[in-house]
Design an enzyme around this catalytic site. Structure first.
Site, PDB file in Angstrom:
ATOM      1  N   THR A   1      49.039  -9.700  53.713  1.00  0.00           N
ATOM      2  CA  THR A   1      49.741  -8.885  54.705  1.00  0.00           C
ATOM      3  C   THR A   1      48.914  -8.812  55.996  1.00  0.00           C
ATOM      4  O   THR A   1      47.705  -9.021  56.004  1.00  0.00           O
ATOM      5  CB  THR A   1      50.003  -7.466  54.182  1.00  0.00           C
ATOM      6  N   GLY A   2      49.603  -8.527  57.078  1.00  0.00           N
ATOM      7  CA  GLY A   2      48.920  -8.412  58.367  1.00  0.00           C
ATOM      8  C   GLY A   2      48.323  -9.722  58.849  1.00  0.00           C
ATOM      9  O   GLY A   2      47.289  -9.728  59.510  1.00  0.00           O
ATOM     10  N   ALA A   3      48.982 -10.825  58.548  1.00  0.00           N
ATOM     11  CA  ALA A   3      48.481 -12.141  58.969  1.00  0.00           C
ATOM     12  C   ALA A   3      49.331 -12.641  60.130  1.00  0.00           C
ATOM     13  O   ALA A   3      50.122 -13.573  59.989  1.00  0.00           O
ATOM     14  CB  ALA A   3      48.524 -13.125  57.803  1.00  0.00           C
TER      15      ALA A   3
ATOM     16  N   ILE B   1      41.689 -11.230  60.791  1.00  0.00           N
ATOM     17  CA  ILE B   1      41.133 -11.416  59.454  1.00  0.00           C
ATOM     18  C   ILE B   1      42.184 -11.978  58.509  1.00  0.00           C
ATOM     19  O   ILE B   1      41.899 -12.844  57.676  1.00  0.00           O
ATOM     20  CB  ILE B   1      40.569 -10.092  58.918  1.00  0.00           C
ATOM     21  N   GLY B   2      43.427 -11.501  58.602  1.00  0.00           N
ATOM     22  CA  GLY B   2      44.471 -11.973  57.694  1.00  0.00           C
ATOM     23  C   GLY B   2      44.676 -13.471  57.776  1.00  0.00           C
ATOM     24  O   GLY B   2      44.856 -14.142  56.753  1.00  0.00           O
TER      25      GLY B   2
ATOM     26  N   TYR C   1      43.384   7.405  61.195  1.00  0.00           N
ATOM     27  CA  TYR C   1      43.103   6.083  60.629  1.00  0.00           C
ATOM     28  C   TYR C   1      42.039   6.171  59.537  1.00  0.00           C
ATOM     29  O   TYR C   1      42.179   5.606  58.450  1.00  0.00           O
ATOM     30  CB  TYR C   1      42.652   5.145  61.741  1.00  0.00           C
TER      31      TYR C   1
END
Length: 280
Positions: free
Chosen positions: A28-30, A36-37, A191
């Site tokens: 996820t989050g790529a 980083i993803g 966060y």
């Protein structure tokens, strides 16, 4: 806890150049080639895995660093460059702030990868909409908890419901930000709270998944240069590393990819700080 189905037989040590051949992964989050993803997805693909990349472009577009100029297809193409022949590399959007999205994303990723999902890397996060204690409000807290905590737990739940007990090689890797180190994140209370909850949940999830032979670990990558820090901030943080330079996206990616292999089959329930000697 037992992981016999995942543990290789004793014998002469050797290194498999494709330790994830035949396995499948959701990252996820790529959504950005500087993130980083993306680095994680490339590592997993280079190790032989089929990979599904999740993205939520509106989030990146609203940040100072902006969305990837090539869009999600350029990100996927970069992963395909290192994938083994025949391995699937697919991608798709999902807004993980919605409570029904995690389960649908797991189903979509598994089906795109041939019906099986072995590895879940929950790399996504909500950035911004935060501040110190005297500026946050309920909506900020709710937004961060929804994306950074709730969606990750629901992804793990949906992963568990799809996965057959006899399947070997199950891996879940979560991401946190070292909130329990140094002085925490006093300027990003919402966060820090939401991400810190994942570190607290790691051992509970690891115990839950142990009977299925699935390991669960959380990685704190430390400060990684993904393009969000410039100028004085970049220079100041760099001075806190012994080598005088930030971590690169591939630094945590190497650790995460290794945690997905059989070599890491006896490591579970851990929060691993991969910070390159960062001095807080």
């Amino acid at each position: 806890m037992t992981y016999d189905s995942n543990r290789p037989a004793a014998g002469k040590p050797h290194r498999d150049p494709l330790p994830l051949l035949g396995r499948t992964a959701l990252v996820t989050g790529a959504s950005r080639r500087s993130g980083i993803g993306y680095a994680v997805a490339r590592r997993l693909a280079a190790y032989g895995a089929g990979v599904y990349l999740h993205h939520h472009v509106p989030h990146d577009a609203g940040q100072p660093w902006g969305a990837d100029p090539g869009g999600p297809e350029a990100v996927a193409d970069g992963v395909r460059e290192v994938a083994v022949p025949g391995a699937v590399v697919a991608h798709g959007p999902a807004d993980l702030a919605r409570p029904d999205t995690p389960a649908r994303l797991i189903d979509r990723a598994a089906e795109a990868l041939g019906g099986r999902l072995d590895i879940l890397v929950a790399n996504h996060a909500l950035s911004g909409s935060d501040g110190p204690l005297d500026t946050i409000d309920a909506s900020m807290l709710d937004a961060h908890c929804a994306v950074n905590t709730r969606s990750v737990i629901l992804l793990a739940q949906a992963y568990a419901r799809r996965r057959a007990a006899e399947q070997p090689g199950g891996r879940i890797v979560l991401m946190t930000s070292g909130q329990d180190l140094g002085d925490g994140l006093p300027e990003e209370i919402a966060y820090g709270l939401a991400k810190g909850a994942l570190a607290s949940a790691t051992r509970s999830l690891a115990t839950t998944f142990a009977v299925a032979g699935v390991t669960v670990n959380t990685v704190n990558p430390g400060p990684v240069d993904t393009g969000y820090a410039v100028g004085e901030l970049h220079d100041r943080v760099a001075r806190s590393f012994p080598g005088g330079q930030w971590g690169a996206p591939d630094d945590p990616a190497r650790l995460i990819a290794w945690l997905a292999t059989e070599e890491a089959g006896w490591i579970t329930g851990q929060v691993i700080n991969s910070e390159g000697g960062f001095r807080r």
